[in-house]
Design a protein around this motif. Structure first.
Motif, mmCIF file in Angstrom:
data_model
loop_
_atom_site.group_PDB
_atom_site.id
_atom_site.type_symbol
_atom_site.label_atom_id
_atom_site.label_comp_id
_atom_site.label_asym_id
_atom_site.label_seq_id
_atom_site.Cartn_x
_atom_site.Cartn_y
_atom_site.Cartn_z
ATOM 1 N N UNK A 191 -4.187 -4.915 -2.975
ATOM 2 C CA UNK A 191 -5.638 -5.080 -3.095
ATOM 3 C C UNK A 191 -6.233 -3.688 -3.307
ATOM 4 N N UNK A 193 -8.401 -1.674 -2.044
ATOM 5 C CA UNK A 193 -8.527 -0.675 -0.972
ATOM 6 C C UNK A 193 -7.181 -0.057 -0.645
ATOM 7 N N UNK A 222 -6.211 -9.831 -9.212
ATOM 8 C CA UNK A 222 -6.731 -8.500 -8.889
ATOM 9 C C UNK A 222 -6.097 -7.377 -9.690
ATOM 10 N N UNK B 282 -10.397 -11.118 -3.010
ATOM 11 C CA UNK B 282 -10.336 -9.666 -3.233
ATOM 12 C C UNK B 282 -11.225 -8.910 -2.247
ATOM 13 N N UNK B 285 -9.976 -9.109 1.331
ATOM 14 C CA UNK B 285 -8.816 -8.231 1.539
ATOM 15 C C UNK B 285 -9.259 -6.803 1.831
ATOM 16 N N UNK B 286 -10.397 -6.439 1.248
ATOM 17 C CA UNK B 286 -10.884 -5.079 1.405
ATOM 18 C C UNK B 286 -11.644 -4.877 2.713
ATOM 19 N N UNK B 287 -11.647 -5.907 3.538
ATOM 20 C CA UNK B 287 -12.292 -5.787 4.833
ATOM 21 C C UNK B 287 -13.785 -6.038 4.800
#
Lengths: 380, 380
Positions: A191, A193, A222, B282, B285-287
């Motif tokens: 992902x 990040x 992604x 997405x 996933x990046x928080x």
């Protein structure tokens, strides 16, 4: 405020190796050669060619030597192959000695023990013991060795991989003498990040650009966001496959199940490499030099659809690049599979290109206005 | 070095309006209501409901009033509709007066004259003359007016749009009294560099967050990269469609050609909104808190495939979220269309979920190891 972007990004075309390994039918040797030659002609500086795997395990590559012998080598292009066994390294060495060997031989090292056992049939320690011998064999004939790191972001068996692990593993491989490395998001578990963090740490720990490579699979939509983020993090070499092909070695081959290494890298067969076509268009749009004839690659992507006889996932083979000038509303014929010479929208505003291509709609398209956009520069 | 990201991003679910307008068959009223209700139940704070277009031009929305009457309103959820004519505004006002009207009514204003004439049948100046009347009508019954800006990045007729133009147009609309605005990449012509620049300039010129909205179409595979870049540029409200549906009003409806506004926004029918499913996964996933029950949305995406009877482009409905723990190699059954209750990989490591769902492969999956990852936190 503008994004700070690299001037140039280099692409490796994975189609003939990673791309084809997930295909369930044997792709004709002549077709492989056609696409490999096209890739080098169109500007790719690195092309994956084949895999020296045992033909029983990966029948797609039973023609490895023949492909290597018959492709037309273009000076300056790096031809990369895969091998993960003593036998594979022996075959590569023999090919090199006989004058048709690869420039680079890559072997895959999984970031988790479970994946290593499943994918390569050996534990990490068993693997480490073999590597010096392989490096010696390859170097003895002038083949460079690439350390392909499988499952950098996640493992389909064990789950997420802590980002320090691939860095530690890579350190050991570099100490052993591998020439370069390719961190791979093998199953599409990266992902943005984590991509940003991994490549930032990677570049900090290993300033050598030969390991700054982005290789993503698109299992979760992604991949383009991940390539983009890798570029934001300073990566300038990315790997993609024409047609968004690739993934696990096919479990079914020519209709026979039970061949290949397993059924699933992820619970779907959608596990291809990031699309060459869409990645090229995206980075080119951003003003980055990709060193490749993009319109010709989009045509090649259409030839690939035709060759495989199925619609593939890339978008830009169907929609073309983002228009750069006026286009005729409704004048561009809709995408159809097999229209390999179908003009991209960006070409359609010059009637010459369209006339050259002889569609029924020529006359309509030829009427497209060609007036210049006074503000095109600003529009960019 | 970590990316600086927003804590929360809000989603508008476009499925029932923008999503369906490109569908070539009438989608049953009951099904529309099912998906709209599900969207609000699952956490979407804004849901597009329907379009008050003339039923002859857009037969997909001939049931506009019925849908509005029959959906279950969830407190706090904003229900948005579309209208682009006096008649449409009259219908919206009537609906509001009778108690089932929209909270927000959006109208589309094209960034180029050619597109304006084609899409709305009027020039910019003709349009500007009508707007004050529409705003007055809507405000008189408490409907907010959204200014949907079509073709912010490019126009399918005229080509690229200079980025100062939408900013100037928006300024005029805000002066006239629109309550909010949605800059739309109507035909999928945005690229990440222009997205970054546009939203940076937009936020600088208009600090009001009601205009900081990202609405992309995925014609060229860049939608996820564009959403991501918009978030990097400070946008915290994005619009997507379940199933990656959407685009131009269908030219063919129930098998009859010649309905809708034209054949092509781009030379392909691949012109849907960015996928809700993949964008949620997405950003999560990046928080980033997306405020939505993602696993349930993925299931809903599978119900949509089933409802429409065709495979759709989103990835995560097939592959699930990125696994967060150990999974059983080969134990998760491969994706099949219609398996709406198919467990996501992230769920599959708890055998309970799988047992509850009664697949033939239960026993296999129940054996999945559940040992905790000591380093999961670090792995993130």
């Amino acid at each position: 405020m503008k994004l700070l972007l690299p001037k140039k990004v280099t692409f490796t075309e994975l189609f003939a190796r990673d791309g084809l390994q997930n295909e369930t039918a044997f792709f004709p040797t002549d077709a492989k050669i056609y696409f490999i030659n096209k890739a080098s002609e169109l500007g790719f500086q690195c092309v994956e060619v084949t895999n020296f795997a045992h033909p029983k395990n990966m029948p797609q590559f039973r023609d490895a030597e023949e492909v290597l012998k018959r492709i037309t080598r273009r000076p300056g292009v790096v031809y990369k192959c895969y091998g993960m066994s003593d036998k594979a390294f022996e075959r590569a060495v023999k090919a090199k000695e006989e004058g048709y060997g690869p420039d680079v031989l890559a072997f895959t090292f999984s970031m988790t023990e479970s994946h290593s056992k499943r994918n390569a049939g050996r534990t990490h320690e068993e693997y480490w013991r073999q590597i010096p011998h392989w490096i010696e064999m390859a170097h003895s004939v002038g083949i460079k060795v690439d350390f392909a790191m499988a499952g950098v972001f996640g493992c389909p068996i064990e789950g997420p991989v802590p980002l320090n692990r691939p860095l530690e593993i890579l350190e050991r491989a570099l100490e052993m003498g591998v020439d370069s490395a390719t961190p791979c998001d093998t199953t599409g578990e990266a992902s943005p990040n984590r991509v940003f963090e991994f490549y930032t740490r990677l570049r900090e720990k290993f300033p050598n650009a030969d390991v700054h490579v982005a290789h993503f699979h698109d299992s979760r939509g992604m991949a383009m966001a991940n390539y983009l983020t890798a570029v934001y993090a300073g990566v300038t070499h990315i790997e993609t496959s024409l047609g968004q092909l690739g993934g696990q070695p096919a479990f079914i081959m020519d209709g026979v199940p039970g061949i290949g290494t397993g059924t699933n890298y992820c619970p779907s067969d959608i596990v291809g490499n990031g699309s060459t076509e869409d990645a090229l268009v995206m980075l080119d749009e951003m003003g980055i030099d990709v060193g490749v004839d993009i319109d010709a690659v989009l045509e090649l992507g259409r030839v690939l659809e035709w060759s495989l006889g199925k619609e593939l996932r890339p978008y830009t083979t169907k929609t073309g690049r983002i228009p750069k000038g006026p286009t005729a509303w409704q004048a561009t014929p809709p995408y159809r599979r097999g229209w390999w010479a179908y003009p991209t929208v960006s070409q359609a505003h010059t009637s010459k290109v369209v006339e050259d291509r002889r569609f029924g709609e020529e006359k309509q398209i030829a009427e497209v206005k060609r007036r210049e956009f006074a503000n095109l520069q600003e529009a960019k």
